[in-house]
Write an enzyme that holds these catalytic residues in place. Structure first.
Site, PDB file in Angstrom:
ATOM      1  CG  ASP A 187     -22.066  13.729  18.225  1.00  0.00           C
ATOM      2  OD1 ASP A 187     -21.308  13.280  19.102  1.00  0.00           O
ATOM      3  OD2 ASP A 187     -23.165  14.248  18.487  1.00  0.00           O
ATOM      4  CG  HIS A 219     -27.159  17.560  19.233  1.00  0.00           C
ATOM      5  ND1 HIS A 219     -26.918  16.576  18.300  1.00  0.00           N
ATOM      6  CD2 HIS A 219     -26.152  17.475  20.137  1.00  0.00           C
ATOM      7  CE1 HIS A 219     -25.806  15.930  18.622  1.00  0.00           C
ATOM      8  NE2 HIS A 219     -25.321  16.460  19.734  1.00  0.00           N
TER       9      HIS A 219
END
Length: 303
Positions: free
Chosen positions: A99, A213
């Site tokens: 990711d 994030h």
């Protein structure tokens, strides 16, 4: 994300993240609005990706040269580069998890000639392996690499300075989050203490922190659990809720190093109140780091 990624083929990992994005984000297509933070010369375009990731387009306004941090969604990056009318020359990869690094191969194919920095041979397309203290430049911006092993063994944080304009930012990937830190998948409490308290904690306090994030509300809920009387944490929760309740939600990043030292329990492991919560009074910051991470791994905020 998880250490399980290294055990599963990349195609399966990619499919997992795409499904997770669909389930969490739905037809809106993105978890947050794109945002631009502008300094005197340094610009940073915040580019949401997947269900909670952030990519960052770092622009030197004077030269119009740019770098991209963790380009997991290459088509989003290419459009942002075209819209900004900048010359993308460099990829700054924080760590090998899909990711973050999973878009490298595709981006390199679509934009040949990019210089790809990274500190781990599990990262696709690296042209310049970097280690602690190594440097690079994007136009007039100076980049210093900090090795911060723990979440992964080859994790790199990128500290960027415009000395002429006295602007400072750091891209921390999954080492330091707003109000939290990454799981210790490939490392120890000793390593995370060194990364957060000794390395990142020694950066100039005004340094802006761009993490990997959008975990802010979850992390701040844990911080409030550790220090229920910490008014800085309560104020930051209010700030984050206001951002996330907008339509579409607005990124809560960046924070600053100084702010993290007031709201982040993992950077406050030497504070008596944090050690008291962890049951490590007198045992030092490393044991407190270990205890907090073990608790946070299973923490569920009250609803």
């Amino acid at each position: 994300m998880g250490g399980w990624q290294r055990l599963i083929p990349n195609g399966v990992v990619a499919a997992y993240f795409r499904v997770e994005k669909l389930l969490k984000v739905g037809i809106r297509g993105t978890h947050s609005a794109q945002a631009l933070t502008s300094g005197k010369n340094m610009q940073i375009q915040i580019l949401p990706a997947l269900s909670d990731n952030y990519m960052y387009l770092l622009i030197d306004e004077k030269s119009r040269e740019a770098a991209i941090v963790d380009p997991v969604a290459p088509d989003t990056v290419i459009k942002a580069v075209a819209d900004a009318k900048v010359n993308l020359t460099t990829v700054l990869t924080t760590h090998h998890h899909w990711d973050h690094a999973g878009g490298n191969k595709d981006l390199i194919q679509k934009m040949p000639g990019l210089n790809v920095l990274g500190g781990d041979n599990r990262i696709d397309g690296v042209t310049q392996f970097v280690k602690d203290g190594d440097s690079a430049k994007i136009g007039n911006l100076d980049i210093k690499c900090y090795t911060t092993p723990c979440h992964t063994t080859g994790h790199i944080c990128y500290f960027v300075v415009d000395s002429e304009k006295d602007e400072k930012v750091v891209f921390t990937g999954d080492t330091l989050f707003l109000g939290g830190c990454g799981r210790f998948f490939e490392g120890t409490a000793e390593q995370m203490y060194a990364a957060l308290v000794e390395k990142l904690g020694s950066l100039p306090k005004e340094t802006k922190v761009y993490c990997g994030h959008e975990y802010s509300l979850q992390n701040l809920a844990y911080g409030a659990h550790v220090e229920p009387d910490n008014q800085d944490i309560q104020a930051k929760i209010k700030f984050a809720r206001e951002k996330r309740e907008q339509t579409p939600p607005v990124p809560t990043v960046p924070s600053t190093i100084q702010e993290e030292m007031h709201i982040n329990p993992f950077m406050r492991v030497n504070e008596p109140s944090v050690q008291e919560h962890a049951g490590t009074t007198g045992k030092g910051g490393i044991e407190t780091m270990r205890a907090l991470r073990a608790e946070k791994d299973n923490f569920k905020p009250k609803k």
